[in-house]
Structures are given as structure tokens and as C-alpha cells.
Enzyme design. Sequence first.
Site, PDB file in Angstrom:
ATOM      1  N   CYS A 206      -2.530 -10.606  -2.151  1.00 19.42           N
ATOM      2  CA  CYS A 206      -3.737 -10.023  -1.954  1.00 19.42           C
ATOM      3  C   CYS A 206      -4.660  -9.512  -3.316  1.00 19.42           C
ATOM      4  CB  CYS A 206      -3.752  -8.637  -1.328  1.00 19.42           C
ATOM      5  SG  CYS A 206      -2.726  -8.912   0.464  1.00 19.42           S
ATOM      6  N   HIS A 341      -8.673  -0.999  -3.567  1.00 15.69           N
ATOM      7  CA  HIS A 341      -7.914  -1.765  -2.622  1.00 15.69           C
ATOM      8  C   HIS A 341      -7.956  -0.943  -1.358  1.00 15.69           C
ATOM      9  CE1 HIS A 341      -5.312  -5.022  -1.840  1.00 15.69           C
ATOM     10  NE2 HIS A 341      -4.473  -4.289  -1.603  1.00 15.69           N
ATOM     11  N   HIS A 381      -9.029  -6.090   5.960  1.00 14.77           N
ATOM     12  CA  HIS A 381      -8.256  -6.487   4.826  1.00 14.77           C
ATOM     13  C   HIS A 381      -8.482  -8.286   4.734  1.00 14.77           C
ATOM     14  CE1 HIS A 381      -5.827  -7.025   1.439  1.00 14.77           C
ATOM     15  NE2 HIS A 381      -4.768  -6.547   1.748  1.00 14.77           N
TER      16      HIS A 381
END
Length: 584
Positions: A206, A341, A381
Site C-alpha cells: 500500500c 494513511h 483504500h
Amino acid sequence: MSNDQKLRDYLKRALADARQANRRLEEVERAKREPIAIVGMACRLPGGVGSPEDLWRLVSEGVDAITEFPTDRGWDLDGLYDPDPDRPGTSYTRHGGFLDTTAEFDAEFFGISPREAVATDPQHRLLLETAWEAFERAGIDPTSLKGSRTAVFAGLAGTDYTPRLHDAPGDLEGYLGIGGLDSVASGRISYTFGFEGPAVTVNTACSSSLVALHLAAQSLRSGESDLALAGGVSVMSTAQGFVEFSRQRGLSADGRCKAFAADADGTGWAEGVGLLLVERLSDARRLGHEVLAVLRGSAVNQDGASNGLTAPNGPAQQRVIRAALADARLATADVQAVEAHGTGTRLGDPIEAQAVLATYGQERPAEQPLLLGSLKSNIGHTQAAAGVAGVIKSVLAIRHGVLPRTLHAEEPTPFVNWSAGAVELLTEQRAWPSVTGPRRVGVSAFGASGTNAHVIIEQAPEVPAAAEETAPPAGSGTDPETGPPSSVPSVVVPAVVPSVVPSVVPFVVSARSPEALREQALRIAGVADAARTRGGDGLVDLARALVTTRASFEERAVVLGDPAALRDLEGVEVVRGTAQAGGL
């Protein structure tokens, strides 16, 4: 010659050599510190987002882009969902953030055969189209860069597409291997455009796209490349990610990332693509490219032997933030906001918030807290594209002077001691705090493999007075609409402005096919409407940009005078034709 004279001559030479060496060292140090200019941005994200302008509308209006599972991917939707997290082969959520254009690809535009296009991972296809858009939005004809030292750094966290095709018809054999190879995600872009700088596919889960941006900055500062694409992409061709995280109980039940919220219950998977076009700031100024923002500093590190292979590590996150600040030569109080994040997990969010409090939350006035937000609360996400999506949002926020709110976070998580530092969660949209220097945002991304990245995005500096004389005129900024390769991105208008405005302005349009020509003309008509609304020389700027900053293709049309004729390409003021090989 006496010994004294020889000594004097020697000392003069030594002093001159020392001065020259010092100058060279200063030049090297300046090159290492030079800000990296972001001159182009392109993206496709959940919620129908097809451009940075679409993304700004989404976040500024507080839109929730999460939807139910897509129906066009062959998933067994009836058998996939089960609210029981222990049932194998199922997902206890049926929501996420999805692209609605993953099956669309203009293969003919890129000279790719239909069979090869089918066998090519949609992540590769999206990167290819978005790369074209990024160049044109920067006012650069992509076909003019063949043989240049242009680099490609593309984040991609694996593929689940080509394994599905191994039972496909045999006429795809010979294409499947290359079509799903991660290295080809970046290599195909360089091959298509003829770039000769590095082409690197980055997989740090990620954090991939932020690591790609960090590597691009290093490549530019070292002189290895002169221009670079950096970003990432994620497409979920199968539901395997939902099934896997359901067993780990890591998903949000409703598919939404409730970043830093009291009721956070897991992450929500999403997909998307984003690319930045970056170059050294001095080159951007010299070439007259519009600077959207600059990358002031960046850093990458690793968790090391921490409390778990995939568990976030607070001390490592603090270290990467401090390293990025050191690289930018900034103090914590010099940064006003952080695009976190913020995945919405009960484990990760408190760790990240505490790292932000321990760094940015210290040594700053209590009345000027750091403002913390997360794009994932809007779109989910987006995995390997998450970092670059956060950068694009941050650039837009800097340029608009507004910090959008984080959704689903009305009550901050109680698992964080928010009084430990001057940090405030963006539960409401805020005007940018009053600052004496440039606006700045820190952007974080943490990979499940333990690789952490943090970058600092800074407001574009004022153009020096000497450069203003040759800079593009006003009105050459971002156009309101964009789309696939037949789109009308923003353009940088050449510095040479005619002293006399022509009475009849020609609007030149070209495309690969008659169908694309009509679509292209329709898009340009929308941009012309916006230019007319702005007034001034907007239409002249648009007409000039169409012939100086865009690639030319075979199918062509010229609309003389009234841009309204672009909507149907008919009438006496329209000239159409097909370019042939050879002379005039």
C-alpha cells in the site's frame, strides 16, 4: 623565478582550485536539495472520478463513493456474501470503492491488437491511458518525447487478472505471460512512447505509489532522468482480497474507512489509478511548464523486526516522518496538515495518530494544530494507488486553500490521547490556516510488507520576476473536464502571444478515428464554453494550445470562428479531412 614567487603562484592555483571545488560541491548540494515540480496530474478513482477536478468536487462536497460490488466482473455475488466472518470463501461485506471503466480501453489508439488487449492486465491498461492524460494535462505532446530520458516509476501490488484467463480460448496464448507481468506495467509505457529513462515497477504493497514518487525524485535530482511519471494503480479483478481479509476480520462491515473514528471497524477495499508528471523545478521554469506544487522532501524506511510482519510500527512511522522533514529541511511547525494513511482499522489508526502526535504535534503553538485527514474516508483504500491519490488531493487542497473534511469521523477514536500534541482531526471542512510561508501537507503511506513512505508537498513558489516575462499567459491552467486519451486536458499556452487577436479563430481537432474525433470535439466544446465564461483571450489561448501542445492524428477537423460547431462538426465553418502520408 624565485622560490617566493613560485610559492605565491602555487598558493594562487591551490586557492583557485579550492574555490572551484567548493562551487562544484555547492552545485551538487543544490541539486540534491532542489524541489521537484509537479507539472501534471491524472487519475481515475471511485465515484466516477475521471480527473483531478472530479476528485476535488468529490472531496469538497463530502461525497461518499462507496458502492455495492460491481456486476460486470463475473463474481458470484449471491454466493460471495455471508455476514459470518468464519465462513470460508465468502466476504462479510459487499461494499467497496470501484472504478466503472475497468473494461474500457482504446486499444486501437495505442496500436494494440484486440487479443493482446484482452490478455493485458487492466492495471497496465489504466496506467497507459492515465500516462497519456498526465502529459497532455501538462501541455506536453507525448509523441514529442521519443528518445528522451523520461522515467516511469509505477506502483503495483500484484495482479489477480491473468490467472482468471488461463482457461480462456487458446488464441490468447502467447499474450498472457507478458500481459500480466508486473515489470511490463512500467515498461509498456516506456515502450509505447519511446522513453529511454528508467522504467521500474514498484511493489511495497500500500506504500507503492509514494515509494515510486520518492524514487522518481531521486532519479531527477541525480540527473539520471529529466522527466518522470510516478504513481500507482490497483484493480480488483477477483474478490480474493475481500475473502482473505474477511478471514482476518480486517474489513469494515459496510466497506467504509472510518479513519480515526470511534466506530472504526476495519478497512474498505477500493481501486484506482493516479500518476504525477514531475521534473526539476529549474527545468519546469525554464520550459514554461505550469507548476501545480512541489515535492519538498521525502523518505522511505522499513519497520524491521517489529511486533508482526504486517502490523504497523509506530517508532518506524515517527522515523520516516522525521527523515522526510530533514530531507525537506523543515521543522514540524512548518507543515500545516497531514493526509494520513488512515485506513480505519482499530490497530493501525491509533498507532498512526500517535506517531503524528509525537512528531508533527510537538513544538508548535496550541492555537495552530496540525490538521489530520484521510481521502480513504471518501473513496476507500485504493491500495497501491492510495499514496498518489492522497498527493493529488493535497495539491488540490493547497491550490484551493481549503482542507476537506474526513467522513465518518464525527467522534474521534478514544484509543488515542489527543491531548499529547497539537493535532486536530478534520471533522469539518476548514479554510487553510493563515501562514507566513508556503502551504504544506505531509502525505503518509504504510505498506503491509513494512515499507513506510512520507512525502511533503509544498505550494508552488512565486515565479521570479525575470521568469514572468516568458511565462505562459493567464488562463492556461487546468481545464474543467478530462477523460480517456481522446480527452481535453489542461494545456500550457506558449509564451509567444499574438499582438492582434484574429477576427476568426480556428479550433483544430484530431483523433485516431472518426468516432473519436466527434467525441474529442464535443469535449473541446465544453472547454470552449468554460473559456468563453472566463472572458479575456481564453478562446484564443485554447485555439493556440490545440495546435502547439497536443499530438496530431489522422482524422482532423477545423472549426472556424464559432466553437459551438464543435458539438456536431457540421456547417460551412467546419473543414474535415484525413491526413495522408507524404507532402502537403
